[in-house]
Design an enzyme around this catalytic site. Structure first.
Site, PDB file in Angstrom:
ATOM      1  N   ASN A 197      10.839  -0.434  -7.287  1.00  0.00           N
ATOM      2  CA  ASN A 197      11.100  -0.811  -8.673  1.00  0.00           C
ATOM      3  C   ASN A 197      10.143  -0.146  -9.655  1.00  0.00           C
ATOM      4  OD1 ASN A 197       9.293  -2.679  -7.172  1.00  0.00           O
ATOM      5  ND2 ASN A 197       8.932  -3.589  -9.172  1.00  0.00           N
ATOM      6  N   TYR A 198       8.931   0.216  -9.202  1.00  0.00           N
ATOM      7  CA  TYR A 198       7.925   0.756 -10.112  1.00  0.00           C
ATOM      8  C   TYR A 198       7.942   2.277 -10.135  1.00  0.00           C
ATOM      9  CZ  TYR A 198       5.041  -2.870 -12.227  1.00  0.00           C
ATOM     10  OH  TYR A 198       4.573  -3.879 -13.033  1.00  0.00           O
ATOM     11  N   MET A 232       0.881  -1.165   0.000  1.00  0.00           N
ATOM     12  CA  MET A 232       0.000   0.000   0.000  1.00  0.00           C
ATOM     13  C   MET A 232       0.924   1.222   0.000  1.00  0.00           C
ATOM     14  SD  MET A 232      -2.932  -1.470   2.582  1.00  0.00           S
ATOM     15  CE  MET A 232      -4.089  -0.148   2.298  1.00  0.00           C
ATOM     16  N   ASP A 233       1.243   1.668  -1.201  1.00  0.00           N
ATOM     17  CA  ASP A 233       2.380   2.568  -1.391  1.00  0.00           C
ATOM     18  C   ASP A 233       2.210   3.939  -0.752  1.00  0.00           C
ATOM     19  OD1 ASP A 233       3.901   0.703  -2.771  1.00  0.00           O
ATOM     20  OD2 ASP A 233       3.016   1.214  -4.700  1.00  0.00           O
ATOM     21  N   HIS A 284      -1.730  -7.234 -14.339  1.00  0.00           N
ATOM     22  CA  HIS A 284      -0.472  -7.246 -15.097  1.00  0.00           C
ATOM     23  C   HIS A 284       0.093  -8.660 -15.155  1.00  0.00           C
ATOM     24  CE1 HIS A 284       3.678  -5.198 -15.924  1.00  0.00           C
ATOM     25  NE2 HIS A 284       3.308  -6.045 -16.866  1.00  0.00           N
ATOM     26  N   ASP A 291     -13.536  15.100  -3.859  1.00  0.00           N
ATOM     27  CA  ASP A 291     -14.570  15.875  -3.180  1.00  0.00           C
ATOM     28  C   ASP A 291     -15.144  16.864  -4.189  1.00  0.00           C
ATOM     29  OD1 ASP A 291     -16.238  17.270  -1.558  1.00  0.00           O
ATOM     30  OD2 ASP A 291     -14.677  18.114  -0.254  1.00  0.00           O
ATOM     31  N   ILE A 318     -20.856  15.513  -0.303  1.00  0.00           N
ATOM     32  CA  ILE A 318     -20.440  14.117  -0.482  1.00  0.00           C
ATOM     33  C   ILE A 318     -19.125  14.032  -1.257  1.00  0.00           C
ATOM     34  CG2 ILE A 318     -22.695  13.040  -0.258  1.00  0.00           C
ATOM     35  CD1 ILE A 318     -23.066  13.184  -3.256  1.00  0.00           C
ATOM     36  N   HIS A 377       0.706  -9.739 -11.061  1.00  0.00           N
ATOM     37  CA  HIS A 377       0.322  -8.841  -9.970  1.00  0.00           C
ATOM     38  C   HIS A 377      -0.719  -7.849 -10.462  1.00  0.00           C
ATOM     39  CE1 HIS A 377       3.631  -6.985 -12.207  1.00  0.00           C
ATOM     40  NE2 HIS A 377       3.134  -5.816 -11.857  1.00  0.00           N
ATOM     41  N   GLY A 413       0.163   4.787   1.986  1.00  0.00           N
ATOM     42  CA  GLY A 413       0.077   4.707   3.437  1.00  0.00           C
ATOM     43  C   GLY A 413       1.275   4.069   4.101  1.00  0.00           C
ATOM     44  N   HIS A 462      -2.337  -3.670  -9.913  1.00  0.00           N
ATOM     45  CA  HIS A 462      -2.136  -2.308  -9.404  1.00  0.00           C
ATOM     46  C   HIS A 462      -3.508  -1.667  -9.247  1.00  0.00           C
ATOM     47  CE1 HIS A 462       2.244  -2.060 -10.416  1.00  0.00           C
ATOM     48  NE2 HIS A 462       1.883  -2.913 -11.363  1.00  0.00           N
TER      49      HIS A 462
END
EC number: 1.4.3.-
Length: 703
Positions: free
Chosen positions: A433-434, A345-346, A653, A500, A643, A491, A348, A493
């Site tokens: 790596n990405y 979870m890149d 991928h 908002d 909302i 994998h 967070g 993504h």
């Protein structure tokens, strides 16, 4: 006492920040030759002009000074400041604020780890008061700091067992490069009630592209707070390190093998200069758009208060109060020992903005680009500069805004065409790596396009096989063989956006417009069927949990029921999906519970200042108890309310050989498009291009 612990960490913090700037950032040589940026670039004298402007160098230093004497830090032996950012004022206050008004009180939100416990503090920069935010009982830990990950990477090399297995594999210790990998959460006894991280290593021998040379099966589990090895998993000694032949992607290396010239240089020229301005460092004005722009350590780009000018009234009308990338989820589809936990979870865990790299002029962004810096904070609140991480530029690729030509049988000639020029805001984050290229594209017809491009290197798996004819038919490799001794593991993504939308005001409704087949009655028409649009206004959150389907087509409108066009339609915008993917993991699979925002492509929730991070405020080792799914399941009312719309963009991928050794960029996007927002085509009066408006270039005619 002037903050002893803060002083003790200063030398390490400065050295790591310098290392970061010199080695991680890969600063381009002589960028001043290309960068169009007004004023000085050192930022020490920056002051905020807008309530949403990010913290300045002076403000970070003030936060540091205030915390240096705070009892929480004076009495603790170990701590880190994991995140420091502006605590944005309440939305209603920002909406009332006008340029020229006194600036709203400035506060900093500080996320800290103190003696293994998480804290969130609010630092009032006007009064120097410090208050606490209640965290509740949710699981997880704050975002990793660059400093602690740098320290963690030293831990394996102090371990005798680790050094021994490297030697037994015949690998030179000087060639070993290791990376920190978030561990996820799997309710493992050895990992519970402690902050852990896993480290895996690669060989840099003969190639800078170490990701293509994994030391397979070797994983080191580390207690982050005690900085000690808990366990070493070593199950791949029989798997060779790939040779990595011709994997060095650097131009200085590849040009020695012969350059690949496919086209002549291309550049967009603007003889009268760009059509946009950036006021006070963050307010972008272009064509019929204006919006606030800043970099955030967790989200990356944040677009705020986006407004578009009505061509009939010249009024600047509200479209979006705030938009940003809330979270990313990258699960690898290999359940084996060294791979099952790779479900990142890149945003967070690592910080999407913290991983944003300086953009390379002329290649990441065109010559006409404007560049924006970011000031972030080290783990002791010392500010440091991340230069050129956002670029803004106009683009014209020969696209058409609108056109029509009358056919000859109408006996008169009409050909009207208008060029399509867009404004792009770009960031590129290198998360290990990405590489993720994130674009926000603004178009003159009122459309906003959000696009993500994927490039960089695959995370590959070592194997004993160097040809497919060696692989037994009954063995599944978890991905294709890409090169000798390398598997590209399948994998996904997922990138979820927080949107908002405030369409002409805050009180909006979400409408699902179902497209249904309707059969005609006998004798009614020569046609047997046609399509009908059936509108259903979502009353509560569960009504707006949407899974896209080609065989259940719909449009998804965000409207303002209290504002109507002259002929009575509610003004609105619609989200227009492009190619995307849906998670197929079991809902009870631990990584899927943590990333439950991927259960749907569209969500709508009531505005809540505390609900911005779809994977939870503390995503690292979270259990999935503070996610968008949890909030949405409360099923709160959303009709005629302030909302937030959430959209999940996805990729499946299955790697292929063309992705090796570095991936050509693959992209997907979605649009926010006006639907009855304007009275008519808003660019009807747009003029065409004329020769005398354009620069004189030499002509080269093809034979």
């Amino acid at each position: 006492m002037e903050g002893r612990k803060l002083r003790r960490s200063l030398v390490l913090s400065i050295s790591i920040s310098l290392f970061l700037l010199l080695t991680w950032l890969h600063l381009p040589s002589s960028p001043e030759n290309f960068i169009k940026k007004p004023g000085p670039t050192h930022h020490e004298s920056d002051v905020p002009h807008h309530p949403l402007d990010p913290l300045t160098v002076h403000e970070f230093n003030k936060v540091r000074a205030i915390l240096a004497t705070h009892p929480l830090f004076e009495s603790s032996s170990t701590y880190s400041l994991n995140a420091i950012a502006l605590e944005e004022p309440d939305k209603e206050l920002v909406l009332k604020w006008k340029r020229g008004d006194p600036l709203l009180p400035r506060k900093a939100s500080v996320t800290a780890m103190v003696n293994g416990k998480s804290h969130i503090l609010l630092v009032d920069l006007n009064t120097s008061e410090v208050s606490y935010n209640e965290l509740g009982s949710t699981s997880g830990y704050p975002i990793l700091t660059i400093e602690e990950t740098a320290r963690i990477l030293e831990v394996p090399f102090k371990n005798v067992e680790f050094n021994g297995t490297i030697a037994q594999r015949g690998i030179n210790m000087g060639d070993v490069k290791c990376v920190p990998l978030s561990s996820g959460w799997y309710n493992m006894p050895i990992e519970n009630k402690r902050r852990v991280i896993k480290v895996q290593c690669f060989s840099m021998k003969d190639s800078v592209n170490f990701y293509m040379k994994p030391i397979e099966g070797l994983t080191v589990l580390i207690d982050m707070d005690r900085e000690e090895v808990l366990h070493i998993f070593d199950n791949g000694r029989g798997i060779p390190v790939a040779k990595g032949i011709d994997t060095d992607y650097r131009y200085s290396v590849q040009k020695l093998r012969g350059e690949l010239h496919l086209f002549n240089p291309i550049s967009m020229e603007q003889p009268k200069g760009p059509s946009f301005i950036v006021e006070d460092g963050h307010l972008v004005k272009w064509a019929n758009w204006e919006f606030h722009l800043k970099a955030d350590p967790r989200a990356g780009i944040i677009i705020s208060q986006a407004k578009v000018r009505d061509p009939d009234t010249s009024e600047m009308r509200s479209v979006m109060y705030k938009g940003f990338t809330s979270e990313l989820f990258v699960p690898y589809m290999d359940p084996t020992d060294a791979w099952y936990f790779k479900t990142y979870m890149d945003a967070g865990e690592y910080g999407f903005g913290l991983q944003a790299m300086p953009l390379d002029p002329l290649n990441d962004c065109p010559r006409n680009a404007y560049y924006m810096d970011a000031v972030f904070a080290a783990a002791d609140a010392t500010p440091y500069l991340r230069p050129n991480i956002i670029c803004v530029f106009e683009t014209y690729a020969g696209d058409i805004a609108w056109r029509h030509a009358e056919t000859p049988f109408n006996n008169f000639k009409v050909t009207e065409v208008r060029p399509k020029v867009n404004l792009v805001v770009r960031m590129a984050a290198s998360v290990g790596n990405y590489d993720y290229i994130v674009d926000w594209e603004f178009q003159t017809d009122g459309l906003i396009r959000s696009k993500v491009g994927l490039s960089g290197m695959l995370m590959v798996k070592g194997t004993i096989y160097d040809h497919m004819n060696q692989v037994p038919s009954e063995e599944y490799l978890y991905g294709p063989l890409l090169s000798e001794n390398l598997i590209g593991v399948i994998h996904d993504h997922y990138i979820i956006y927080y949107l908002d939308l405030d369409i002409d005001g805050t009180d909006n409704s979400f409408t699902k417009v179902n497209i249904k087949k309707h059969e005609t009655s006998p004798g009614e028409s020569p046609r047997k069927s046609y399509l009908k649009a059936i509108r259903n206004v979502a009353k509560t959150e569960k009504d707006a949990q949407i899974r896209l389907s080609l065989y259940d087509p719909s449009e998804f409108h965000m409207t303002n029921p209290s504002k109507k066009t002259k002929i009575g339609n509610p003004v609105g915008y619609k989200v227009v999906p492009s190619g995307t993917a849906a998670s197929l993991l079991d809902p009870e699979d631990p990584p899927q519970k943590r990333a439950a925002f991927t259960n749907n492509q569209i969500w709508v929730t009531p505005y809540n200042k505390s609900e911005e991070w779809a994977g939870g405020l503390f995503a690292y080792q979270s259990k999935g108890d503070d996610t968008l799914q949890v909030w949405s399941n409360r099923d709160r009312p959303i009709e005629k309310k302030d909302i937030v719309l959430w959209y999940t963009l996805g990729f499946h991928h299955i790697p292929c050989q063309e992705d090796y050794p570095i991936m050509p960029t693959v992209s997907s996007s979605f649009d926010l498009k006006p639907v009855n927002f304007f009275e008519r085509n808003p660019i009807l009066r747009l003029p065409p291009n004329f020769k005398h408006d354009l620069p004189l270039c030499s002509s080269h005619h093809l034979p």
